[in-house]
Scaffold this motif. Structure first.
Motif, PDB file in Angstrom:
ATOM      1  N   LEU A  95      39.154  31.506  42.681  1.00 24.15           N
ATOM      2  CA  LEU A  95      39.092  32.931  42.363  1.00 24.15           C
ATOM      3  C   LEU A  95      40.465  33.448  41.956  1.00 24.15           C
ATOM      4  O   LEU A  95      41.488  32.979  42.456  1.00 24.15           O
ATOM      5  CB  LEU A  95      38.656  33.734  43.597  1.00 24.15           C
ATOM      6  N   GLU A  96      40.475  34.452  41.083  1.00 28.55           N
ATOM      7  CA  GLU A  96      41.688  35.215  40.785  1.00 28.55           C
ATOM      8  C   GLU A  96      41.294  36.663  40.522  1.00 28.55           C
ATOM      9  O   GLU A  96      40.248  36.926  39.929  1.00 28.55           O
ATOM     10  CB  GLU A  96      42.419  34.660  39.559  1.00 28.55           C
TER      11      GLU A  96
ATOM     12  N   ARG B 296      41.015  45.637  37.611  1.00 25.10           N
ATOM     13  CA  ARG B 296      40.003  45.569  38.664  1.00 25.10           C
ATOM     14  C   ARG B 296      38.865  44.621  38.285  1.00 25.10           C
ATOM     15  O   ARG B 296      37.680  44.952  38.378  1.00 25.10           O
ATOM     16  CB  ARG B 296      39.456  46.974  38.991  1.00 25.10           C
ATOM     17  N   LEU B 297      39.245  43.415  37.880  1.00 20.13           N
ATOM     18  CA  LEU B 297      38.282  42.396  37.479  1.00 20.13           C
ATOM     19  C   LEU B 297      38.503  41.131  38.298  1.00 20.13           C
ATOM     20  O   LEU B 297      39.635  40.723  38.536  1.00 20.13           O
ATOM     21  CB  LEU B 297      38.438  42.058  35.985  1.00 20.13           C
ATOM     22  N   LEU B 298      37.402  40.518  38.707  1.00 18.17           N
ATOM     23  CA  LEU B 298      37.434  39.276  39.472  1.00 18.17           C
ATOM     24  C   LEU B 298      37.000  38.123  38.566  1.00 18.17           C
ATOM     25  O   LEU B 298      35.960  38.196  37.911  1.00 18.17           O
ATOM     26  CB  LEU B 298      36.490  39.379  40.666  1.00 18.17           C
TER      27      LEU B 298
ATOM     28  N   VAL C 100      33.792  39.676  36.605  1.00 19.38           N
ATOM     29  CA  VAL C 100      32.952  40.821  36.913  1.00 19.38           C
ATOM     30  C   VAL C 100      33.843  41.942  37.440  1.00 19.38           C
ATOM     31  O   VAL C 100      34.850  41.684  38.108  1.00 19.38           O
ATOM     32  CB  VAL C 100      31.869  40.440  37.954  1.00 19.38           C
ATOM     33  N   PRO C 101      33.526  43.213  37.155  1.00 19.12           N
ATOM     34  CA  PRO C 101      34.265  44.322  37.770  1.00 19.12           C
ATOM     35  C   PRO C 101      34.020  44.335  39.278  1.00 19.12           C
ATOM     36  O   PRO C 101      32.928  43.986  39.742  1.00 19.12           O
ATOM     37  CB  PRO C 101      33.667  45.567  37.107  1.00 19.12           C
ATOM     38  N   ILE C 102      35.029  44.737  40.047  1.00 22.24           N
ATOM     39  CA  ILE C 102      34.873  44.710  41.503  1.00 22.24           C
ATOM     40  C   ILE C 102      34.588  46.084  42.105  1.00 22.24           C
ATOM     41  O   ILE C 102      34.274  46.164  43.292  1.00 22.24           O
ATOM     42  CB  ILE C 102      36.100  44.092  42.192  1.00 22.24           C
ATOM     43  N   ASP C 103      34.709  47.143  41.310  1.00 17.77           N
ATOM     44  CA  ASP C 103      34.484  48.483  41.851  1.00 17.77           C
ATOM     45  C   ASP C 103      33.162  49.098  41.422  1.00 17.77           C
ATOM     46  O   ASP C 103      32.834  50.218  41.809  1.00 17.77           O
ATOM     47  CB  ASP C 103      35.639  49.414  41.441  1.00 17.77           C
TER      48      ASP C 103
END
Length: 304
Positions: free
Chosen positions: A211-212, A218-220, A237-240
């Motif tokens: 993971l990074e 704000r993207l994983l 994917v966006p995390i928020d």
């Protein structure tokens, strides 16, 4: 496979940015340093013990890496060295962590975070190896250890929101992997084994690995080494917000490591077949930098 010398990239201010890649070769038990185009490759550390995760502290001039050891022996460890491989030191000795995998450096908090596969844990410690803590425990004992659904592999941290993210890979190419999130700190009255704040963000993934986080946007991002169409890919994917992950890179040969250069708008990826790739952060302009370099695992990018 060779490449021309990297002339550097231009930062928004116009200054030339130069960086290095640090790549772990599992099959050779060694660490390579190279330019971001694959040139000027050199071995800086040899005689590791199945290295898997790597992180770079440019301010202190250190690299940190995990040694998986032999999974059946509970003999994993974490080491530190200078950027050129000098002054090598064990900071987490054998017997403290079982099979440490991906490693994350959270400089502001002065912590190293890692996932412990056969140990079935998410762990952290101070940068000198002191104050080892278990943040998540998904199982305990030999019976649980045989259940690959409990194996923690990837790790990253969102210090702004106080969250940790990790992968549980599931059986090899089993389509039962998951990506999870929890608060960094355990709620009072709970333990690493009983905490109630764990969110399963995505499940039934082919076999998620490293993971990074792009904290600016704000993207994983993560690699997945399972079967196509979603396996052997890089995803984000966006995390928020709630969203469906997008596949950015396909056709990896057992994708493992990932590193982001946010200012340079590029990612670097390794696979177990020995290739190093670069691409834009949206997956465009993908190209192979090096091929047939042994079994590659972790990768880190740093401006040094």
């Amino acid at each position: 496979m060779s490449a021309p010398t990297d002339p550097g990239t231009k930062a928004p201010s116009g200054a030339t940015r130069r960086g290095r890649l640090f790549v772990l070769e599992l099959s050779g038990d060694r660490i390579h340093s190279m330019n971001p185009d694959g040139s000027d490759r050199k071995v800086i550390v040899a005689n590791c013990r199945h290295p898997d995760g790597i992180a770079v502290d440019t301010a202190a001039g250190h690299i940190y890496w995990t040694n998986m050891g032999i999974p059946s022996r509970d003999d994993g460890s974490i080491e530190r060295a200078d950027l050129d491989g000098g002054h090598r030191k064990v900071i987490i000795p054998q017997g403290v962590t079982y099979t440490p995998k991906q490693l994350h450096l959270e400089k502001a908090g002065g912590k190293l975070y890692w996932s412990d596969r056969e140990g079935m844990r998410v762990m952290r410690a101070n940068l000198d190896g002191s104050q080892v803590e278990t943040l998540v425990e998904t199982g305990r004992g030999d019976a649980d250890r045989r259940d690959e659904m409990r194996w923690c592999v990837g790790i990253t941290v969102d210090p702004k929101r106080g969250k940790i993210y990790w992968t549980q890979k599931g059986p090899t190419k089993g389509g039962l992997g998951s990506l999870r999130r929890a608060h960094i700190d355990i709620t009072e009255g709970e333990t690493a084994a009983t905490r109630s704040d764990i969110e399963v963000l995505f499940d039934r993934l082919p076999e998620p690995i490293d993971l990074e986080l792009d904290l600016t946007n704000r993207l994983l991002y993560w690699t997945d080494r399972g079967d196509p169409p979603r396996g052997n890919t890089v995803n984000r994917v966006p995390i928020d917000t709630t969203a469906t992950p997008e596949i950015l890179v396909k056709h990896l040969m057992e994708g493992i490591g990932i590193a982001l250069d946010i200012p340079g708008n590029r990612m670097f990826v390794t696979d177990f077949a020995g290739s190093i790739y670069s691409a834009d952060l949206d997956g465009k302009n993908e190209r192979m930098l090096l091929g047939a370099q042994g079994n590659l695992t972790g990768i880190a990018y740093a401006e040094v």
